[in-house]
Design an enzyme around this catalytic site. Structure first.
Site, PDB file in Angstrom:
ATOM      1  N   SER A  57       3.022  -2.810  -0.102  1.00  0.00           N
ATOM      2  CA  SER A  57       4.320  -2.153  -0.217  1.00  0.00           C
ATOM      3  C   SER A  57       5.206  -2.881  -1.229  1.00  0.00           C
ATOM      4  O   SER A  57       4.830  -3.022  -2.385  1.00  0.00           O
ATOM      5  CB  SER A  57       4.977  -2.048   1.160  1.00  0.00           C
ATOM      6  OG  SER A  57       6.017  -1.107   1.154  1.00  0.00           O
ATOM      7  N   ASP A 207       2.019   4.221   2.825  1.00  0.00           N
ATOM      8  CA  ASP A 207       2.342   2.797   2.698  1.00  0.00           C
ATOM      9  C   ASP A 207       1.235   1.878   3.213  1.00  0.00           C
ATOM     10  O   ASP A 207       0.673   2.088   4.281  1.00  0.00           O
ATOM     11  CB  ASP A 207       3.630   2.521   3.481  1.00  0.00           C
ATOM     12  CG  ASP A 207       4.243   1.185   3.155  1.00  0.00           C
ATOM     13  OD1 ASP A 207       3.647   0.157   3.495  1.00  0.00           O
ATOM     14  OD2 ASP A 207       5.341   1.175   2.561  1.00  0.00           O
TER      15      ASP A 207
END
Length: 345
Positions: A57, A207
């Site tokens: 991320s 993610d």
């Protein structure tokens, strides 16, 4: 690709957690590491201190920034070898992107998203500003242009399994695509639909924190593949200062589905599985005989700092937290410099 696989006895790995705007913290830690190296007259680009960088991320974005060259790979016409280039951006520049342009990423969509209520039914933010910034920063750079091996985590929804973007994949993705995929946090941004360079088929990514918010274990496994002859794997792992997490016994007695996933309550279910990931990865890494695990983390007490709070006051708070973490972990930083980085210079 700029790097060449060499036989190494000790492999140095950088691992950076996810955490949205809290990425300011690992950048500050890396700046502290850079200052310590300067005390020994080492001013080489930071990526040269590591044999592999793993990120999730926001940590994936920082990893891409560290490894991106100033221009795509070139070849020396006389030697036929790839010519060494400087990084496209400094740590100071990466930090300035977080401080000055994060409001572009976390900008409301056309419906305003009605905060918690809207987030129950659609993403909190649109992707246009994020994609525009990623394309501006990384341009047409491919993962294969990375100056150090990269392993960036994501989760591929169509096949229902974790997905690792690497710079040594023979069919590499573009850097901006990887940045989009690893940051597609559910309920914050829409999934990233990207065509596979290998098959041409469209894949759906969310993610990387869904698979491994702390990507250190993935970094170790990839380093084992890249450097099978290595005897020691030293991991410099940086967190993003989450809050202390626990669920009160009284509250647990009356929690339904909405309570577990409610944004207004901090999405307790998310904290449960990320906490489980952290503890599992750390227990495994701390018991492996060929791993030296240097972890720099911290917490913000009982109240977490939202990953999307990009207000000026919160950014100042994050910088204070980051400086405190650097002060309290200074010996860990120095030890990694002395024991791992300096012997390779």
């Amino acid at each position: 690709m700029f790097w060449r696989r060499r036989k190494k006895r000790t492999v140095s790995i950088l691992s950076i957690d996810g955490g949205g705007i809290r990425g300011i913290i690992p950048i500050t830690v890396l700046l502290a590491l850079q200052r310590e190296l300067a005390r020994f007259d080492i001013d080489d680009p930071l990526h040269t201190c590591f044999d592999l960088i793993a990120g999730t991320s926001t940590g994936g974005l920082i990893s891409l920034g560290l490894a991106a060259p100033a221009e795509p790979a070139g070849t020396d016409p006389e030697s036929g070898r790839s010519s060494p280039l400087l990084p496209a951006m400094t740590l100071e520049y990466i930090l300035s992107l977080y401080e000055q342009r994060s409001k572009e990423i976390f900008s409301k969509g056309s419906l305003g998203q009605l905060r918690s209520l809207g987030q129950m039914f659609l993403e909190k933010y649109d992707e246009e500003s994020l994609v525009r910034l990623l394309q501006e920063v990384f341009g047409t750079l491919s993962m294969s242009d990375a100056m150090v091996p990269l392993a960036i985590t994501s989760y591929e929804c169509l096949h229902g399994e974790p997905f690792l973007f690497t710079s040594y994949d023979p069919a590499p993705y573009l850097m901006w695509e990887v940045g989009r995929a690893t940051t597609a946090a559910p309920s914050y941004f829409p999934p990233a639909f990207i065509n596979s360079p290998r098959t041409g088929k469209k894949l759906c990514f969310i993610d990387g924190g869904v698979a491994a918010n702390n990507p250190a274990l993935y970094g170790y496994l990839e380093a084992r593949r890249l450097y099978p002859e290595a005897e020691q794997f030293s991991i410099f792992s940086i967190g993003t200062a989450g809050s202390r997490f626990s669920l009160p016994l009284q509250g647990l007695q009356r929690m339904g589905l909405i309570d577990w996933i409610s944004p207004s309550k901090g999405v307790p279910l998310f904290h449960v599985y990320t906490s489980g990931q952290y503890h599992t990865a750390e227990r495994v890494l701390n018991t492996l005989p060929d791993v030296q695990y240097y972890r720099i983390a911290g917490n913000t007490g009982d109240r977490s700092i939202p990953m999307d709070d990009v207000s000026s006051s919160n950014i100042m708070k994050l910088k204070r937290v980051a400086n405190y973490i650097c002060e309290t972990h200074l010996e860990v930083i120095r030890e990694y410099c002395r024991s791992v980085i300096l012997p390779r210079k």
